[in-house]
Design a protein around this motif. Structure first.
Motif, short mmCIF file in Angstrom:
data_model
loop_
_atom_site.label_atom_id
_atom_site.label_comp_id
_atom_site.label_asym_id
_atom_site.label_seq_id
_atom_site.Cartn_x
_atom_site.Cartn_y
_atom_site.Cartn_z
N TRP A 70 11.31 1.46 -5.63
CA TRP A 70 10.50 2.17 -4.62
C TRP A 70 11.17 2.03 -3.27
O TRP A 70 11.71 0.98 -2.93
CB TRP A 70 9.06 1.67 -4.61
N VAL A 71 11.17 3.13 -2.52
CA VAL A 71 11.94 3.21 -1.28
C VAL A 71 11.04 3.76 -0.17
O VAL A 71 10.28 4.71 -0.38
CB VAL A 71 13.17 4.12 -1.45
N THR A 72 11.14 3.15 1.01
CA THR A 72 10.52 3.67 2.22
C THR A 72 11.62 3.90 3.25
O THR A 72 12.43 3.01 3.49
CB THR A 72 9.48 2.68 2.79
N LEU B 161 12.28 5.91 -6.45
CA LEU B 161 13.56 6.59 -6.67
C LEU B 161 13.98 6.26 -8.10
O LEU B 161 14.43 5.14 -8.38
CB LEU B 161 14.60 6.12 -5.66
N ASP B 162 13.81 7.24 -9.02
CA ASP B 162 14.08 7.00 -10.43
C ASP B 162 15.57 6.89 -10.70
O ASP B 162 16.41 7.42 -9.96
CB ASP B 162 13.47 8.12 -11.28
N GLU B 163 15.90 6.22 -11.80
CA GLU B 163 17.30 6.04 -12.18
C GLU B 163 17.99 7.39 -12.35
O GLU B 163 17.46 8.31 -12.97
CB GLU B 163 17.37 5.24 -13.49
N GLY B 164 19.19 7.51 -11.76
CA GLY B 164 19.94 8.75 -11.81
C GLY B 164 19.65 9.70 -10.67
O GLY B 164 20.34 10.70 -10.52
N SER C 179 0.83 -1.21 0.00
CA SER C 179 0.00 0.00 0.00
C SER C 179 0.86 1.25 0.00
O SER C 179 0.58 2.22 -0.70
CB SER C 179 -0.93 -0.01 1.22
N VAL C 180 1.95 1.24 0.79
CA VAL C 180 2.85 2.39 0.84
C VAL C 180 3.53 2.60 -0.51
O VAL C 180 3.66 3.72 -1.00
CB VAL C 180 3.90 2.20 1.96
N ALA C 181 3.97 1.50 -1.13
CA ALA C 181 4.71 1.61 -2.39
C ALA C 181 3.82 2.05 -3.55
O ALA C 181 4.28 2.75 -4.45
CB ALA C 181 5.36 0.26 -2.73
N VAL D 243 13.28 0.20 3.49
CA VAL D 243 12.72 -0.91 2.72
C VAL D 243 12.92 -0.53 1.25
O VAL D 243 12.40 0.48 0.79
CB VAL D 243 11.23 -1.15 3.01
N ILE D 244 13.71 -1.34 0.52
CA ILE D 244 14.08 -1.02 -0.85
C ILE D 244 13.53 -2.13 -1.75
O ILE D 244 13.90 -3.30 -1.60
CB ILE D 244 15.61 -0.90 -1.01
#
Length: 292
Positions: free
Chosen positions: A221-223, A237-240, A57-59, A254-255
């Motif tokens: 996606w990162v928490t 968290l997009d590339e770059g 749900s968070v992601a 949490v990655i």
């Protein structure tokens, strides 16, 4: 005189035999086995990825009750086919399964729309149907819900006092040092950049934990949460791109796509956060970086 069947009796017997053969019952075809349902497929993929419903749900920003309903193949809480397709695509991406296949199965069994409408056209069509059919206007309800969520997030950001710091500002001086420094220019409070350190966060304070995440090979996606349980970051968290966090006690992470994210903790390069496709659960404290 010999008694026997007349030609008419013989014809009647032949017709009866032919009718009996033509109406012989056939075994009904059994139901086709189409495999697990859409909800069961998502639930199985989530469990295989080691994720809870709350983490998904968070992601995905899909509310927990709706995630539960979709995993039980109940799509009535989504607000319409347009939102169902969006939820299925987001959930499938988070748990690592084929979202296009799930959407195709939903289209084949739940809707007769061969081609998805453009977002604006789909919203307008549902508004007109709701107004003329006497049913609740789900479009307005969803817009109000989204506005409420945005307002809540903004309030939490203003009042939660997170310990997140922007990338590149780790070397900023403490408040006491800034007060004693000469105010000759707007940039006078910034100390000179370190010249002998090659580590991205080599000047991290020793009494705090400092974590920098860099998405080098893809999107993840990162928490992130601080030592008091406050949320520092909940997004892709997009590339770059990179994010840096600091806290006096600990940073909990949490990655989702662990191999795509490079870790720098307390001035040390730890490499990739995990293996390809792995969901990494990490906790770091001041001092030497050790996973909690």
């Amino acid at each position: 005189m010999t008694l026997g069947s007349s030609p008419r009796d013989n014809r009647r017997s032949a017709a009866s035999a032919s009718a009996s053969a033509s109406v012989e019952p056939q075994e009904p075809a059994g139901p086709r086995d189409e495999g697990p349902s859409i909800g069961r497929t998502l639930a199985t993929a989530r469990l295989n990825a080691g994720l809870t419903v709350d983490e998904v749900s968070v992601a995905t920003r899909v509310r927990v009750p709706i995630v539960h309903a979709i995993e039980e193949d109940d799509f009535t809480r989504c607000g319409g086919d347009f939102y169902v397709r969006g939820h299925l695509r987001a959930l499938a991406r988070a748990v690592g399964t084929d979202g296009d296949a799930l959407i195709a199965r939903y289209q084949a069994t739940h809707t007769d729309e061969p081609i998805p409408l453009a977002p604006v056209a789909a919203l307008e069509a549902r508004r007109i149907r709701a107004d003329h059919g006497g049913r609740p206007n789900w479009t307005i309800a969803m817009v109000l819900a989204i506005l409420a969520v945005i307002a809540l997030i903004g309030f939490n950001l203003l009042t939660g006092k997170p310990h997140r710091i922007a990338a590149g500002s780790i070397n900023a001086p403490s408040p006491s040092a800034a007060a004693s420094a000469p105010a000759a220019s707007p940039a006078g409070n910034q100390p000179p950049a370190p010249t002998s350190s090659a580590a991205p966060i080599a000047a991290a304070p020793a009494d705090k934990v400092t974590v920098k995440l860099v998405a080098e090979t893809g999107t993840s996606w990162v928490t992130a949460m601080d030592g008091s349980g406050n949320s520092l970051f909940q997004n892709n968290l997009d590339e770059g791109k990179d994010q840096t966090f600091t806290d006096p006690k600990q940073i909990k992470l949490v990655i989702g796509n662990a191999s795509a994210v490079h870790l720098y903790v307390n001035g040390k390069d730890l490499g990739a956060a995990g293996k390809d496709g792995e969901v990494a659960h990490l906790t770091y404290t001041p001092g030497d970086p050790q996973a909690g």
